[in-house]
Scaffold this motif. Sequence first.
Motif, PDB file in Angstrom:
ATOM      1  N   GLY A  43       0.810  -1.221   0.000  1.00 37.64           N
ATOM      2  CA  GLY A  43       0.000   0.000   0.000  1.00 37.64           C
ATOM      3  C   GLY A  43       0.838   1.264   0.000  1.00 37.64           C
ATOM      4  N   ASP A  44       1.928   1.253   0.765  1.00 37.23           N
ATOM      5  CA  ASP A  44       2.817   2.418   0.794  1.00 37.23           C
ATOM      6  C   ASP A  44       3.484   2.645  -0.556  1.00 37.23           C
ATOM      7  OD1 ASP A  44       2.221   2.951   3.442  1.00 37.23           O
ATOM      8  OD2 ASP A  44       4.108   2.162   4.239  1.00 37.23           O
ATOM      9  N   VAL A  45       3.981   1.585  -1.161  1.00 37.78           N
ATOM     10  CA  VAL A  45       4.646   1.721  -2.470  1.00 37.78           C
ATOM     11  C   VAL A  45       3.666   2.251  -3.507  1.00 37.78           C
ATOM     12  CG1 VAL A  45       5.709   0.455  -4.396  1.00 37.78           C
ATOM     13  CG2 VAL A  45       6.439  -0.005  -2.057  1.00 37.78           C
ATOM     14  N   THR A  46       2.489   1.675  -3.593  1.00 43.69           N
ATOM     15  CA  THR A  46       1.523   2.121  -4.603  1.00 43.69           C
ATOM     16  C   THR A  46       1.063   3.551  -4.337  1.00 43.69           C
ATOM     17  OG1 THR A  46      -0.304   1.081  -3.390  1.00 43.69           O
ATOM     18  CG2 THR A  46       0.699  -0.197  -5.181  1.00 43.69           C
ATOM     19  N   GLY A  47       0.842   3.898  -3.088  1.00 44.88           N
ATOM     20  CA  GLY A  47       0.423   5.262  -2.750  1.00 44.88           C
ATOM     21  C   GLY A  47       1.484   6.289  -3.086  1.00 44.88           C
ATOM     22  N   ILE A  48       2.739   5.989  -2.770  1.00 45.89           N
ATOM     23  CA  ILE A  48       3.833   6.914  -3.059  1.00 45.89           C
ATOM     24  C   ILE A  48       4.012   7.085  -4.562  1.00 45.89           C
ATOM     25  CG2 ILE A  48       6.343   7.214  -2.955  1.00 45.89           C
ATOM     26  CD1 ILE A  48       6.166   5.839  -0.170  1.00 45.89           C
ATOM     27  N   LEU A  49       4.069   5.986  -5.286  1.00 48.24           N
ATOM     28  CA  LEU A  49       4.271   6.077  -6.733  1.00 48.24           C
ATOM     29  C   LEU A  49       3.145   6.853  -7.401  1.00 48.24           C
ATOM     30  CD1 LEU A  49       5.704   2.538  -7.538  1.00 48.24           C
ATOM     31  CD2 LEU A  49       6.952   4.698  -7.290  1.00 48.24           C
ATOM     32  N   LEU A  50       1.931   6.655  -6.950  1.00 47.18           N
ATOM     33  CA  LEU A  50       0.793   7.361  -7.537  1.00 47.18           C
ATOM     34  C   LEU A  50       0.850   8.856  -7.240  1.00 47.18           C
ATOM     35  CD1 LEU A  50      -1.864   7.093  -9.095  1.00 47.18           C
ATOM     36  CD2 LEU A  50      -3.000   6.728  -6.902  1.00 47.18           C
ATOM     37  N   ILE A  51       0.999   9.230  -5.984  1.00 39.85           N
ATOM     38  CA  ILE A  51       0.988  10.647  -5.597  1.00 39.85           C
ATOM     39  C   ILE A  51       2.191  11.394  -6.164  1.00 39.85           C
ATOM     40  CG2 ILE A  51       1.176  12.235  -3.627  1.00 39.85           C
ATOM     41  CD1 ILE A  51      -1.626  11.071  -3.944  1.00 39.85           C
ATOM     42  N   VAL A  52       3.384  10.834  -6.038  1.00 40.46           N
ATOM     43  CA  VAL A  52       4.581  11.517  -6.536  1.00 40.46           C
ATOM     44  C   VAL A  52       4.547  11.619  -8.060  1.00 40.46           C
ATOM     45  CG1 VAL A  52       7.109  11.454  -6.652  1.00 40.46           C
ATOM     46  CG2 VAL A  52       5.953  10.948  -4.500  1.00 40.46           C
ATOM     47  N   SER A  53       4.040  10.599  -8.734  1.00 37.81           N
ATOM     48  CA  SER A  53       3.926  10.666 -10.198  1.00 37.81           C
ATOM     49  C   SER A  53       2.957  11.762 -10.621  1.00 37.81           C
ATOM     50  CB  SER A  53       3.464   9.322 -10.763  1.00 37.81           C
ATOM     51  OG  SER A  53       4.415   8.332 -10.526  1.00 37.81           O
ATOM     52  N   ILE A  54       1.835  11.857  -9.946  1.00 33.72           N
ATOM     53  CA  ILE A  54       0.861  12.915 -10.260  1.00 33.72           C
ATOM     54  C   ILE A  54       1.473  14.287 -10.004  1.00 33.72           C
ATOM     55  CG2 ILE A  54      -1.317  13.964  -9.508  1.00 33.72           C
ATOM     56  CD1 ILE A  54      -2.376  11.058  -9.121  1.00 33.72           C
ATOM     57  N   ALA A  55       2.179  14.436  -8.896  1.00 33.00           N
ATOM     58  CA  ALA A  55       2.816  15.725  -8.578  1.00 33.00           C
ATOM     59  C   ALA A  55       3.849  16.097  -9.647  1.00 33.00           C
ATOM     60  CB  ALA A  55       3.466  15.672  -7.201  1.00 33.00           C
ATOM     61  N   ARG A  56       4.644  15.140 -10.057  1.00 38.50           N
ATOM     62  CA  ARG A  56       5.657  15.413 -11.098  1.00 38.50           C
ATOM     63  C   ARG A  56       4.982  15.760 -12.428  1.00 38.50           C
ATOM     64  NH1 ARG A  56      10.954  14.831 -11.648  1.00 38.50           N
ATOM     65  NH2 ARG A  56      10.480  13.907 -13.631  1.00 38.50           N
ATOM     66  N   TRP A  57       3.891  15.111 -12.732  1.00 36.37           N
ATOM     67  CA  TRP A  57       3.155  15.392 -13.960  1.00 36.37           C
ATOM     68  C   TRP A  57       2.609  16.826 -13.928  1.00 36.37           C
ATOM     69  CZ3 TRP A  57      -2.347  15.758 -14.590  1.00 36.37           C
ATOM     70  CH2 TRP A  57      -2.756  15.831 -15.932  1.00 36.37           C
ATOM     71  N   ILE A  58       2.061  17.235 -12.785  1.00 35.38           N
ATOM     72  CA  ILE A  58       1.520  18.596 -12.640  1.00 35.38           C
ATOM     73  C   ILE A  58       2.640  19.630 -12.779  1.00 35.38           C
ATOM     74  CG2 ILE A  58       0.482  20.212 -10.993  1.00 35.38           C
ATOM     75  CD1 ILE A  58      -1.225  17.805 -10.014  1.00 35.38           C
ATOM     76  N   VAL A  59       3.779  19.377 -12.149  1.00 34.44           N
ATOM     77  CA  VAL A  59       4.920  20.289 -12.268  1.00 34.44           C
ATOM     78  C   VAL A  59       5.372  20.367 -13.725  1.00 34.44           C
ATOM     79  CG1 VAL A  59       7.367  20.587 -11.672  1.00 34.44           C
ATOM     80  CG2 VAL A  59       5.704  20.054  -9.884  1.00 34.44           C
ATOM     81  N   GLY A  60       5.398  19.246 -14.412  1.00 29.90           N
ATOM     82  CA  GLY A  60       5.770  19.239 -15.827  1.00 29.90           C
ATOM     83  C   GLY A  60       4.806  20.055 -16.675  1.00 29.90           C
ATOM     84  N   LEU A  61       3.518  19.922 -16.404  1.00 27.70           N
ATOM     85  CA  LEU A  61       2.522  20.716 -17.133  1.00 27.70           C
ATOM     86  C   LEU A  61       2.721  22.199 -16.875  1.00 27.70           C
ATOM     87  CD1 LEU A  61      -0.842  18.754 -16.663  1.00 27.70           C
ATOM     88  CD2 LEU A  61       0.475  19.057 -18.769  1.00 27.70           C
ATOM     89  N   ARG A  62       2.968  22.549 -15.629  1.00 27.18           N
ATOM     90  CA  ARG A  62       3.176  23.951 -15.263  1.00 27.18           C
ATOM     91  C   ARG A  62       4.399  24.519 -15.980  1.00 27.18           C
ATOM     92  NH1 ARG A  62       5.297  24.818  -9.839  1.00 27.18           N
ATOM     93  NH2 ARG A  62       6.969  26.003 -10.742  1.00 27.18           N
ATOM     94  N   ARG A  63       5.466  23.752 -16.005  1.00 24.62           N
ATOM     95  CA  ARG A  63       6.689  24.200 -16.689  1.00 24.62           C
ATOM     96  C   ARG A  63       6.446  24.393 -18.180  1.00 24.62           C
ATOM     97  NH1 ARG A  63      11.070  20.967 -13.671  1.00 24.62           N
ATOM     98  NH2 ARG A  63      11.407  22.442 -12.029  1.00 24.62           N
ATOM     99  N   THR A  64       5.716  23.477 -18.782  1.00 24.37           N
ATOM    100  CA  THR A  64       5.430  23.565 -20.205  1.00 24.37           C
ATOM    101  C   THR A  64       4.635  24.832 -20.506  1.00 24.37           C
ATOM    102  OG1 THR A  64       5.396  21.154 -20.360  1.00 24.37           O
ATOM    103  CG2 THR A  64       4.357  22.382 -22.160  1.00 24.37           C
ATOM    104  N   LYS A  65       3.664  25.150 -19.669  1.00 29.36           N
ATOM    105  CA  LYS A  65       2.857  26.362 -19.878  1.00 29.36           C
ATOM    106  C   LYS A  65       3.684  27.620 -19.659  1.00 29.36           C
ATOM    107  CE  LYS A  65      -1.623  24.416 -19.090  1.00 29.36           C
ATOM    108  NZ  LYS A  65      -2.925  24.529 -18.458  1.00 29.36           N
ATOM    109  N   LEU A  66       4.597  27.594 -18.708  1.00 27.58           N
ATOM    110  CA  LEU A  66       5.441  28.754 -18.445  1.00 27.58           C
ATOM    111  C   LEU A  66       6.426  28.994 -19.580  1.00 27.58           C
ATOM    112  CD1 LEU A  66       6.216  28.359 -14.634  1.00 27.58           C
ATOM    113  CD2 LEU A  66       4.737  30.069 -15.713  1.00 27.58           C
ATOM    114  N   GLU A  67       6.881  27.936 -20.216  1.00 28.21           N
ATOM    115  CA  GLU A  67       7.853  28.040 -21.303  1.00 28.21           C
ATOM    116  C   GLU A  67       7.208  28.525 -22.588  1.00 28.21           C
ATOM    117  OE1 GLU A  67       9.636  24.193 -21.484  1.00 28.21           O
ATOM    118  OE2 GLU A  67      10.803  24.514 -19.660  1.00 28.21           O
ATOM    119  N   GLN A  68       5.900  28.390 -22.710  1.00 28.68           N
ATOM    120  CA  GLN A  68       5.207  28.777 -23.955  1.00 28.68           C
ATOM    121  C   GLN A  68       5.022  30.232 -24.041  1.00 28.68           C
ATOM    122  OE1 GLN A  68       1.650  26.428 -24.014  1.00 28.68           O
ATOM    123  NE2 GLN A  68       2.733  24.610 -24.631  1.00 28.68           N
TER     124      GLN A  68
END
Length: 154
Positions: free
Chosen positions: A129-154
């Motif tokens: 449960g800990d592994v799946t929860g961490i991978l899910l939350i951290v992956s979503i957070a990294r995806w959101i940061v990536g989206l934000r960076r992409t919008k800032l670079e445009q």
Amino acid sequence: TDFLYLTPGAHLVHLPSGIKILMTLITGPIGALAIFIVSNLWGNLYPFPGQFGLVLVLSAGSAGVPWLVCKFCSDKFHLDGELSNLTLSSMFAIALSYAALNSLVTQSIIYLANKSQDLWSGIGVMFLGDVTGILLIVSIARWIVGLRRTKLEQ
């Protein structure tokens, strides 16, 4: 997520573990202190009302484990505050380290307090449960940061 609750303190997918790691990676000791305070409040209100000693020990583990893992892994992998240099391998190392230590600490405390009858199955379920929860939350957070960076670079 009640259907995912398999043994005291262990879920098949435990999103709070991902939130704890993310919060501690970003804010450090302040995040760990916040986890300690919230864990005390939550533990005394819901799963273990009136069992202040047990909740205090569980809260110390709940805050201490992510802080230790994040401190060690941040230094080892030279992570920045935005986690922009967090690689897949470092994310797996953080998830596995946290899951191993957290499940061992938490389930041992619960077992020694006679709140669980089977230490090893509790550790196994909590680890997963800990592994799946961490991978899910951290992956979503990294995806959101990536989206934000992409919008800032445009």
